[in-house]
Design a protein around this motif. Sequence first.
Motif, PDB file in Angstrom:
ATOM      1  N   TYR A  32       0.940  -1.506  -0.201  1.00 42.30           N
ATOM      2  CA  TYR A  32       0.124   0.053  -0.139  1.00 42.30           C
ATOM      3  C   TYR A  32       0.838   1.157   0.565  1.00 42.30           C
ATOM      4  CZ  TYR A  32      -3.462   3.620   1.567  1.00 42.30           C
ATOM      5  OH  TYR A  32      -3.612   4.721   1.716  1.00 42.30           O
ATOM      6  N   THR A  33       1.853   1.520   1.165  1.00 41.48           N
ATOM      7  CA  THR A  33       2.454   2.556   1.323  1.00 41.48           C
ATOM      8  C   THR A  33       4.128   2.705  -0.528  1.00 41.48           C
ATOM      9  OG1 THR A  33       3.632   2.513   3.004  1.00 41.48           O
ATOM     10  CG2 THR A  33       4.944   3.237   1.834  1.00 41.48           C
ATOM     11  N   GLY A  34       3.933   1.835  -0.831  1.00 39.60           N
ATOM     12  CA  GLY A  34       4.860   1.592  -2.114  1.00 39.60           C
ATOM     13  C   GLY A  34       3.932   2.041  -3.409  1.00 39.60           C
ATOM     14  N   ILE A  35       2.449   1.834  -3.235  1.00 43.84           N
ATOM     15  CA  ILE A  35       1.362   2.702  -4.512  1.00 43.84           C
ATOM     16  C   ILE A  35       1.229   4.100  -4.282  1.00 43.84           C
ATOM     17  CG2 ILE A  35      -0.243   2.055  -5.267  1.00 43.84           C
ATOM     18  CD1 ILE A  35      -0.129  -0.875  -4.797  1.00 43.84           C
ATOM     19  N   LYS A  36       1.499   4.333  -2.636  1.00 42.58           N
ATOM     20  CA  LYS A  36       1.081   5.610  -2.272  1.00 42.58           C
ATOM     21  C   LYS A  36       2.419   6.724  -2.667  1.00 42.58           C
ATOM     22  CE  LYS A  36      -2.178   7.200  -0.372  1.00 42.58           C
ATOM     23  NZ  LYS A  36      -3.410   7.829  -1.413  1.00 42.58           N
ATOM     24  N   ALA A  37       3.543   5.697  -2.561  1.00 45.07           N
ATOM     25  CA  ALA A  37       5.119   6.991  -2.665  1.00 45.07           C
ATOM     26  C   ALA A  37       5.176   6.636  -3.930  1.00 45.07           C
ATOM     27  CB  ALA A  37       5.814   6.047  -2.167  1.00 45.07           C
ATOM     28  N   ALA A  38       4.230   5.425  -4.895  1.00 47.48           N
ATOM     29  CA  ALA A  38       4.872   5.982  -6.315  1.00 47.48           C
ATOM     30  C   ALA A  38       3.830   7.229  -7.483  1.00 47.48           C
ATOM     31  CB  ALA A  38       4.733   4.618  -7.095  1.00 47.48           C
ATOM     32  N   ARG A  39       2.975   6.777  -6.715  1.00 44.45           N
ATOM     33  CA  ARG A  39       1.974   8.457  -6.677  1.00 44.45           C
ATOM     34  C   ARG A  39       1.795   9.035  -6.796  1.00 44.45           C
ATOM     35  NH1 ARG A  39       0.748   4.139 -10.014  1.00 44.45           N
ATOM     36  NH2 ARG A  39      -0.949   2.615  -9.722  1.00 44.45           N
ATOM     37  N   MET A  40       2.485   9.578  -5.833  1.00 43.85           N
ATOM     38  CA  MET A  40       3.048  10.916  -5.256  1.00 43.85           C
ATOM     39  C   MET A  40       4.094  11.173  -5.727  1.00 43.85           C
ATOM     40  SD  MET A  40       2.512  10.698  -1.219  1.00 43.85           S
ATOM     41  CE  MET A  40       3.548  12.087  -0.869  1.00 43.85           C
ATOM     42  N   SER A  41       5.443  10.312  -6.309  1.00 43.84           N
ATOM     43  CA  SER A  41       6.015  10.900  -7.020  1.00 43.84           C
ATOM     44  C   SER A  41       6.406  10.319  -8.915  1.00 43.84           C
ATOM     45  CB  SER A  41       7.518  10.398  -5.943  1.00 43.84           C
ATOM     46  OG  SER A  41       7.045   8.398  -7.111  1.00 43.84           O
ATOM     47  N   ASN A  42       5.024   9.898  -9.591  1.00 44.08           N
ATOM     48  CA  ASN A  42       4.825   9.981 -10.740  1.00 44.08           C
ATOM     49  C   ASN A  42       5.458   9.036 -11.910  1.00 44.08           C
ATOM     50  OD1 ASN A  42       3.880  10.879 -12.951  1.00 44.08           O
ATOM     51  ND2 ASN A  42       5.234  11.795 -13.600  1.00 44.08           N
ATOM     52  N   THR A  43       6.352   8.094 -10.411  1.00 46.31           N
ATOM     53  CA  THR A  43       6.782   6.663 -10.817  1.00 46.31           C
ATOM     54  C   THR A  43       5.974   5.729 -10.944  1.00 46.31           C
ATOM     55  OG1 THR A  43       7.292   6.333  -8.602  1.00 46.31           O
ATOM     56  CG2 THR A  43       8.883   7.823 -10.262  1.00 46.31           C
ATOM     57  N   VAL A  44       6.056   4.811 -11.255  1.00 47.14           N
ATOM     58  CA  VAL A  44       5.609   3.263 -11.730  1.00 47.14           C
ATOM     59  C   VAL A  44       5.282   2.235 -10.265  1.00 47.14           C
ATOM     60  CG1 VAL A  44       5.223   1.230 -12.746  1.00 47.14           C
ATOM     61  CG2 VAL A  44       5.546   3.804 -13.952  1.00 47.14           C
ATOM     62  N   PRO A  45       4.657   1.975  -9.277  1.00 49.10           N
ATOM     63  CA  PRO A  45       4.697   1.072  -8.538  1.00 49.10           C
ATOM     64  C   PRO A  45       5.034  -0.357  -8.983  1.00 49.10           C
ATOM     65  CG  PRO A  45       2.229   1.904  -9.029  1.00 49.10           C
ATOM     66  CD  PRO A  45       3.488   2.363  -9.875  1.00 49.10           C
ATOM     67  N   ALA A  46       6.487  -0.622  -8.587  1.00 52.84           N
ATOM     68  CA  ALA A  46       6.651  -2.021  -8.836  1.00 52.84           C
ATOM     69  C   ALA A  46       7.458  -3.205  -7.096  1.00 52.84           C
ATOM     70  CB  ALA A  46       7.572  -1.732  -9.969  1.00 52.84           C
ATOM     71  N   PHE A  47       6.993  -3.940  -7.526  1.00 52.61           N
ATOM     72  CA  PHE A  47       7.790  -4.699  -6.098  1.00 52.61           C
ATOM     73  C   PHE A  47       8.150  -5.763  -6.933  1.00 52.61           C
ATOM     74  CE2 PHE A  47       3.798  -2.217  -5.685  1.00 52.61           C
ATOM     75  CZ  PHE A  47       3.938  -1.231  -4.499  1.00 52.61           C
ATOM     76  N   LEU A  48       8.619  -6.350  -6.231  1.00 57.69           N
ATOM     77  CA  LEU A  48       9.897  -7.784  -6.421  1.00 57.69           C
ATOM     78  C   LEU A  48       9.559  -7.581  -4.900  1.00 57.69           C
ATOM     79  CD1 LEU A  48      11.563  -9.699  -7.557  1.00 57.69           C
ATOM     80  CD2 LEU A  48      13.572  -8.648  -5.999  1.00 57.69           C
ATOM     81  N   LEU A  49       8.420  -9.235  -5.442  1.00 59.66           N
ATOM     82  CA  LEU A  49       7.841 -10.097  -4.303  1.00 59.66           C
ATOM     83  C   LEU A  49       9.112 -11.516  -4.135  1.00 59.66           C
ATOM     84  CD1 LEU A  49       4.226  -9.645  -4.757  1.00 59.66           C
ATOM     85  CD2 LEU A  49       5.790  -8.916  -4.053  1.00 59.66           C
ATOM     86  N   LYS A  50       9.518 -11.886  -2.775  1.00 58.75           N
ATOM     87  CA  LYS A  50      10.588 -12.615  -2.270  1.00 58.75           C
ATOM     88  C   LYS A  50       9.685 -13.789  -1.707  1.00 58.75           C
ATOM     89  CE  LYS A  50      15.050 -11.762  -3.304  1.00 58.75           C
ATOM     90  NZ  LYS A  50      16.098 -11.452  -2.691  1.00 58.75           N
ATOM     91  N   GLY A  51      10.504 -15.118  -1.775  1.00 60.40           N
ATOM     92  CA  GLY A  51      10.214 -15.774  -0.251  1.00 60.40           C
ATOM     93  C   GLY A  51       9.764 -17.108  -1.268  1.00 60.40           C
ATOM     94  N   PRO A  52       9.376 -18.114  -0.812  1.00 63.10           N
ATOM     95  CA  PRO A  52       8.917 -19.750  -1.489  1.00 63.10           C
ATOM     96  C   PRO A  52       8.261 -20.098  -1.570  1.00 63.10           C
ATOM     97  CG  PRO A  52       8.872 -19.863   1.016  1.00 63.10           C
ATOM     98  CD  PRO A  52       9.709 -18.113   0.830  1.00 63.10           C
ATOM     99  N   PRO A  53       7.528 -21.027  -2.971  1.00 61.86           N
ATOM    100  CA  PRO A  53       6.724 -21.182  -3.686  1.00 61.86           C
ATOM    101  C   PRO A  53       5.569 -21.710  -1.872  1.00 61.86           C
ATOM    102  CG  PRO A  53       8.088 -22.534  -4.589  1.00 61.86           C
ATOM    103  CD  PRO A  53       8.650 -22.411  -3.067  1.00 61.86           C
TER     104      PRO A  53
END
Length: 376
Positions: A32-53
Amino acid sequence: MENNEDNEEFEKFRKFIEQYLVGETEQIQLIYTGIKAARMSNTVPAFLLKGPPGSGKTFITKVIAEYFNANYIVFQTFLNTSEDDLLYKFVPSENAKSGVAILHGPLPRALEQSHNKITVLLLDEYDKTRPSADAILLDYLQNSRITLQIDDKEEIIEGKKENLIIFLTSNDNRDFSEPLLRRVMVINFLPPSPKTVKGLLQKYFKNPKIIQILTKIYTASLYAGLSKPATIQELIQFGNALQIMPNASFNDLLYSFVIKNAEDMVKLEEALRNNKNTEKQEENAPNVAQALVEQEELQQEEHENEEKGTNVQEILTKIKVPKEENINAEKITENSERTFATNISNDFKEYSNIIETFEPAPAERPDILGKFNVVL
């Protein structure tokens, strides 16, 4: 005022996701924070989700897409996925001279659809791609655009940053380039705790024995060294199968719905037996059902039919669900020596319940009675 609105919006976001996925509050907050921060800075919200299957990486992207009522584009990568696989889609065509038509792949399609509404793009198991594929994501994530070469023509496709959300998932099969990592927010996912899984299973099942069996299998799968722990989706399907087919072989259902690997069945059985030195004959299939019953300190019949195994109904009959017991202590007024046994938790709740019945009354601290202190 703005903080209150943000808090209300986040709570709405969190509650929606936790209808389907529990135990990931921290990850939900980071997304949620990443999406909001990207919108405020006019960038694309992009995430790398890491973890086991099985830790919920892929599933959470689907739920987020549902929350935003978004277009949801999923590309399942495969070993050595190339840049072209992300940019183009090749399909047979009678109209093309080469017999193959070149269409837009997942990256340009997400940009195109972002002009109409919010679009969530998932590149699932991105760590299976070639390392060279990282380069084409740099401008894509920075400026929401991509350049294509089709039929000797250059085509530049741009998207709307405010309508894009990009997810990459990884099982840690390879490292990513430093420039790519600078453009994504890395969020780690861990398998949910057994307590969390039990809470989720209670939403799907009313029978406490079913819940107890599924929770024990999940817990054992975490430390048994399996190729992958049991997932919540597999456990739910397995639990439904237990209810639908009570006369079926428990081990057969477990193998079909959850474990799916003979070596992992052996490991799971050993984990459920708490590493007891039980000799196993190679010709006998691992009997997880029997291990469950023994772990509950219940006795099995000495001669079981190994071909049929233990069926579901027998397991449900023999399994015991622990009951929470309240401690009722009688008043003690005379001088005497008394002993009691109870499970004392870290907050001294049970101990306080007993000690407060003593006369004279104890001091303000429940762990001190005269010259005696509680020692854990």
